[in-house]
Design an enzyme around this catalytic site. Structure first.
Site, mmCIF file in Angstrom:
data_model
loop_
_atom_site.group_PDB
_atom_site.id
_atom_site.type_symbol
_atom_site.label_atom_id
_atom_site.label_comp_id
_atom_site.label_asym_id
_atom_site.label_seq_id
_atom_site.Cartn_x
_atom_site.Cartn_y
_atom_site.Cartn_z
ATOM 1 N N HIS A 340 0.820 -1.219 0.000
ATOM 2 C CA HIS A 340 0.000 0.000 0.000
ATOM 3 C C HIS A 340 0.855 1.271 0.000
ATOM 4 C CE1 HIS A 340 -3.103 -2.817 0.650
ATOM 5 N NE2 HIS A 340 -3.130 -2.822 1.970
ATOM 6 N N ARG A 568 1.299 6.056 20.639
ATOM 7 C CA ARG A 568 1.743 6.609 19.356
ATOM 8 C C ARG A 568 2.869 5.799 18.724
ATOM 9 N NH1 ARG A 568 0.137 12.142 18.615
ATOM 10 N NH2 ARG A 568 -1.410 12.607 20.192
HETATM 11 O O1 LIG Z 1 -4.573 -4.779 3.286
HETATM 12 C C1 LIG Z 1 -4.860 -4.528 4.441
HETATM 13 O O2 LIG Z 1 -5.535 -3.410 4.696
HETATM 14 C C2 LIG Z 1 -6.257 -3.262 5.902
HETATM 15 C C3 LIG Z 1 -6.559 -1.781 6.024
HETATM 16 O O3 LIG Z 1 -7.379 -1.396 4.976
HETATM 17 P P1 LIG Z 1 -8.315 -0.102 5.144
HETATM 18 O O4 LIG Z 1 -8.870 0.097 3.804
HETATM 19 O O5 LIG Z 1 -9.330 -0.470 6.182
HETATM 20 O O6 LIG Z 1 -7.439 0.986 5.613
HETATM 21 C C4 LIG Z 1 -5.467 -3.752 7.087
HETATM 22 O O7 LIG Z 1 -6.275 -3.724 8.234
HETATM 23 C C5 LIG Z 1 -5.027 -5.167 6.826
HETATM 24 O O8 LIG Z 1 -4.183 -5.595 7.877
HETATM 25 C C6 LIG Z 1 -4.272 -5.269 5.545
HETATM 26 O O9 LIG Z 1 -4.083 -6.635 5.215
#
Ligand SMILES: O=C1O[C@H](COP(=O)(O)O)[C@@H](O)[C@H](O)[C@H]1O
Ligand SMILES: NC(=O)C1=CN([C@@H]2O[C@H](COP(=O)(O)OP(=O)(O)OC[C@H]3O[C@@H](n4cnc5c(N)ncnc54)[C@H](OP(=O)(O)O)[C@@H]3O)[C@@H](O)[C@H]2O)C=CC1
Length: 591
Positions: A340, A568
Site C-alpha cells: 500500500h 503513538r
Molecule cells: O490490506 C490490508 O488493509 C487493511 C486496512 O485497509 P483499510 O482500507 O481499512 O485501511 C489492514 O487492516 C489489513 O491488515 C491489511 O491486510
C-alpha cells in the site's frame, strides 16, 4: 490442445487447456478487426452504449470506458485505440454483428464464505449494481468449500449490503433484484470436477451469449494456483474474456512472489491477472495525480528543490484481532509497507507519464521503484504492541492473540526511511510509518516543504524555522481532505504570524458518499482498465526493495520495540526521523 469433459448433465463440453489465455487469441483477432473501417452506425452504437442506456454505462476510473474509444479523440476517423483491443468491446466483429450487446458478465467470488468477500466484495458489487454500473446481463457466483444454498448465500450477503446515503430510494427493491442474481456453488479449491460443475452453472445463466468471466480470488494465497489451474482448465470463457483478480499477499519475498507469478502464468497471461492493492482505489490516492498534474501550482514544486521530505503514514487503532494467524506470517512491513505505502510512494514520485494509459503509468511507477535503494536494517525501526490498561479497560497485546506464538517477533509497527536515487529526488527522505493498535486510525501523505530562503518574517517564528514551513497533507482516511499549511497574519494590530490550513474537506465540498475502493477496482477489472492494478515487474521491483531487509530482520531475530496498545508507537520512530532531519507531521500540535 482440446480436452473432452462430460460432467455437464445435459451434454459433453470441449475445453481448451489454454482457453484461460483467450485474451491472447482475441488480440490476434483484433489485428484483423483493426483493418476495418468503422461505420458511423457502429460508432454511434458505441457512443450510446457509453452515454445513454440505464445499464452498461461502464465507466472506468479513467473517466471513460477504456474498452471503447475516447470521444475526444476523433472517434469517427480512428480505429480502436490500443486499450480497446480488449475483447470486452471488440470481439472479432462489430458489436451489432456479433450481437455483442447480448454479452454476459459472470463474477465468481472464490472464497465467498470469507471475511473479505462478505465485508467488501459483495457490498461493492451491490453498490455498482445500485449505481447502474453493471451490465444488464450479469450474474454473481459465490464459490467456497462451505456447504451453502443460493438462499443461504443471499442471506449472508444481505446482512452487509447498504444503499448509498444520498440515494436511498428503491433500496429494498434494488437489494432484492441484486440478490436474485447471486448464486452459490460449493466446491473444493483443487477440484477440476467442481469447477466443471461451476462452468455448467455459469453456462446455464449465460444462455449461449458472449460470456465474460471475472474470478475474484478472495482466499488464502496458498490455494491461488490450484484455483487458477482448475478455473482455467474447466471454467474459463470460451468466447469472451476471462480475468482473475488476485488478492494480496503476492508472496512473502522476491523468491516466493516470483514463483507465484510463474505459476499463475502457466495458466494466464499477464493482462488477465489483476493484482489488487485496494489502496490504489482510494479516492485520495486517485486524486494525488490529479492534484499534481492538473494544477500548475504543485508540479513545479514537486522535486528536491522545494520538498524537504515526504511521509506516508498508516495507523490503525485496533490490533490484529481475528487475523493474528495470517498476520504473524507476514508482519506489518509486508502487510502495509511493501504494497500500500510503496504504491502510493511510486505514484507520488513518478515522472509525468506519457498518457493516462495503464502501461504508461505503470512504466513510470516501476522506474521509481527501480531507482530506489533496497532497505537496510539501519533504515528501519520495528515495534510490537503490548497489552495495556486504560480507564479500567484492558487492551490485549499482540502475543495475547491465541493464534500468535508467545515468542513472536513479528512487527506490528514499522518506520522506514527510503531514498530515490534519481535527479528529481536525490537526497529527499521518503519516510513511511505503519502500525496497528495505535492511538488513532488514519492514512495520510505529508509533504514538508523547504524553508523560505531569507524569510523576511523569520523573527516572527522564533528559532524553530521548521514550524514555519509549508506542509501539504492528503488525508486518505478517515474524513478525506487535502490541506496546505501556510503562514498567515493573525488579524489585528501588530504582526503576529500563525500557521493555518487552506482546507479542502471532502465532506463539506462534496457531500456525497465516497465510493469504496473495491467498487472502483471491481469496475476497472470489469472494464479491463489495468491502471490501478500491479504489473508483475512493479511487484518484482517492490520485493527487491524489501526482501534483503526482511531476511535480515528474521535471520538476526531483531526484537521489536514494545509499545502500549493505543499509544503513538515506539520512540525509535522519532530517532529514525530525526537522523534524517525530519519530524513526523502527524505528531506536531497543529497536525
Ligand atoms: O490490506 C490490508 O488493509 C487493511 C486496512 O485497509 P483499510 O482500507 O481499512 O485501511 C489492514 O487492516 C489489513 O491488515 C491489511 O491486510
Ligand atoms: N480480510 C481482509 O480485510 C483482507 C483480506 N485480504 C486478502 O484477501 C484474501 C481473503 O481474505 P479473508 O476473507 O480475510 O480470508 P479468510 O481467512 O476469511 O478466507 C476466505 C475463505 O477461504 C477459505 N479458507 C480459509 N482458510 C483456508 C485454508 N487454509 N485452505 C483452504 N481454504 C481456506 C474459507 O472458505 P471455505 O472454508 O468455505 O472454503 C474462507 O471463508 C486473503 O488473501 C487475504 O490476505 C486482503 C486485504 C484485506
Amino acid at each position: 490442445m482440446a480436452r473432452q469433459f462430460s460432467s455437464c448433465s445435459s451434454s459433453s463440453a470441449t475445453f481448451s487447456t489454454s482457453s484461460f489465455r483467450n485474451e491472447t487469441h482475441l488480440y490476434t483477432k483484433f489485428t484483423i478487426v483493426q483493418t476495418r473501417t468503422y461505420s458511423s452506425t457502429w460508432v454511434s452504437q458505441v457512443r450510446s452504449r457509453i452515454y445513454s442506456g440505464k445499464h452498461f454505462v461502464l465507466k472506468s476510473s479513467n473517466g471513460y470506458p477504456v474498452n471503447a474509444v475516447s470521444l475526444q479523440d476523433g472517434l469517427a476517423e480512428k480505429p480502436l485505440s490500443r486499450e480497446s483491443s480488449d475483447p470486452l468491446l471488440m470481439g472479432s466483429s462489430t458489436p451489432s454483428e456479433s450481437g455483442e450487446t447480448e454479452s454476459t458478465l459472470s463474477i465468481t467470488v472464490i472464497g465467498a464464505s470469507g471475511d473479505l468477500a462478505r465485508k467488501k466484495i459483495f457490498p461493492a458489487l451491490f453498490a455498482l449494481f445500485y449505481e447502474d454500473c453493471l451490465p444488464e446481463n450479469f450474474t454473481v457466483f459465490g464459490y467456497a468449500r462451505t456447504k451453502m444454498t443460493d438462499e443461504e448465500l443471499r442471506n449472508m450477503i444481505s446482512q452487509t449490503l447498504t444503499c448509498r446515503i444520498d440515494k436511498r430510494e428503491n433500496c429494498d427493491d434494488k437489494m432484492d433484484q441484486f440478490l436474485k442474481r447471486c448464486f452459490y456453488h460449493p466446491g473444493q479449491y483443487d477440484s477440476e470436477e467442481n469447477f466443471s460443475e461451476l462452468d455448467c452453472k455459469l453456462k446455464a445463466k449465460e444462455e449461449n451469449k458472449l460470456s465474460n468471466r471475472l474470478f475474484y480470488l478472495s482466499i488464502p494465497p496458498n490455494i491461488f494456483v490450484d484455483v487458477v489451474r482448475c478455473a482455467s482448465q474447466r471454467a474459463s470463457s470460451k468466447n469472451g474474456w476471462t480475468r482473475v483478480i488476485v488478492e494480496k499477499p503476492f508472496g512473502r519475498d522476491s523468491e516466493s512472489s516470483g514463483e507465484l507469478t510463474r505459476c499463475l502464468k502457466q495458466y494466464l497471461i499477464e493482462d488477465q491477472i489483476f493484482r489488487i492493492d485496494h489502496y490504489l482505489g482510494k479516492e485520495l490516492v486517485e486524486n494525488l495525480s490529479v492534484l499534481r498534474f492538473s494544477n500548475l501550482v504543485f508540479e513545479p514544486l514537486w522535486s528536491r528543490n522545494y520538498i524537504r521530505n515526504v511521509q506516508f503514514i498508516f495507523s490503525e487503532d485496533f490490533g490484529t484481532e481475528g487475523r493474528g494467524g495470517y498476520f504473524d506470517h507476514y508482519g506489518i512491513i509486508r502487510d502495509i509497507m511493501q504494497n500500500h505505502l510503496l504504491q502510493i510512494l511510486a505514484l507520488f514520485a513518478m515522472e509525468t507519464p506519457v498518457s493516462l494509459d495503464a502501461e504508461d503509468i505503470r512504466n513510470e511507477k516501476v522506474k521509481v521503484l527501480r531507482s530506489m535503494k533496497p532497505l537496510q536494517l539501519e533504515d528501519v525501526v520495528v515495534g510490537q504492541y503490548k497489552g495495556h490498561n486504560k480507564s479500567g479497560k484492558t487492551y490485549p497485546g499482540y502475543i495475547d492473540d491465541p493464534t500468535v506464538p508467545q515468542d513472536s517477533l513479528t512487527p506490528t509497527f514499522a518506520a522506514a526511511a527510503l531514498f530515490i536515487n534519481n535527479a528529481r529526488w536525490d537526497g529527499v527522505p521518503f519516510l513511511m510509518k505503519a502500525g496497528k493498535a495505535l492511538h488513532t486510525r488514519c492514512a495520510e501523505i505529508r509533504v514538508q516543504f523547504r524553508h523560505v530562503p531569507g524569510n523576511l518574517y523569520k523573527r516572527n517564528f522564533g528559532t524553530d524555522l521548521d514550524k514555519a514551513t509549508n506542509e501539504l497533507v492528503l488525508r486518505v482516511q478517515p474524513d478525506e481532505a487535502i490541506y496546505l499549511k501556510i503562514n498567515n497574519k493573525v488579524p489585528g494590530l501588530g504582526m503576529r504570524l500563525d500557521r493555518s490550513d487552506l482546507n479542502l474537506l471532502f465532506r463539506a465540498r462534496y457531500p456525497r458518499e465516497v465510493p469504496d475502493a473495491y467498487e472502483r477496482l471491481l469496475l476497472d477489472a470489469i472494464e479491463g482498465e489495468r491502471r490501478l492494478f500491479i504489473r508483475s515487474d512493479e511487484l518484482d521491483a517492490a520485493w527487491t526493495l524489501f526482501t534483503p531487509l526482511l531476511k535480515e530482520l528474521e535471520e538476526k531475530k531483531i526484537a521489536p520495540e514494545l509499545y502500549p496498545y493505543g499509544s503513538r508507537g515506539p520512540v525509535g520512530a522519532h530517532y529514525l526521523a530525526a537522523r534524517h532531519n525530519v519530524r513526523w507531521g502527524d505528531l506536531t500540535e497543529d497536525s
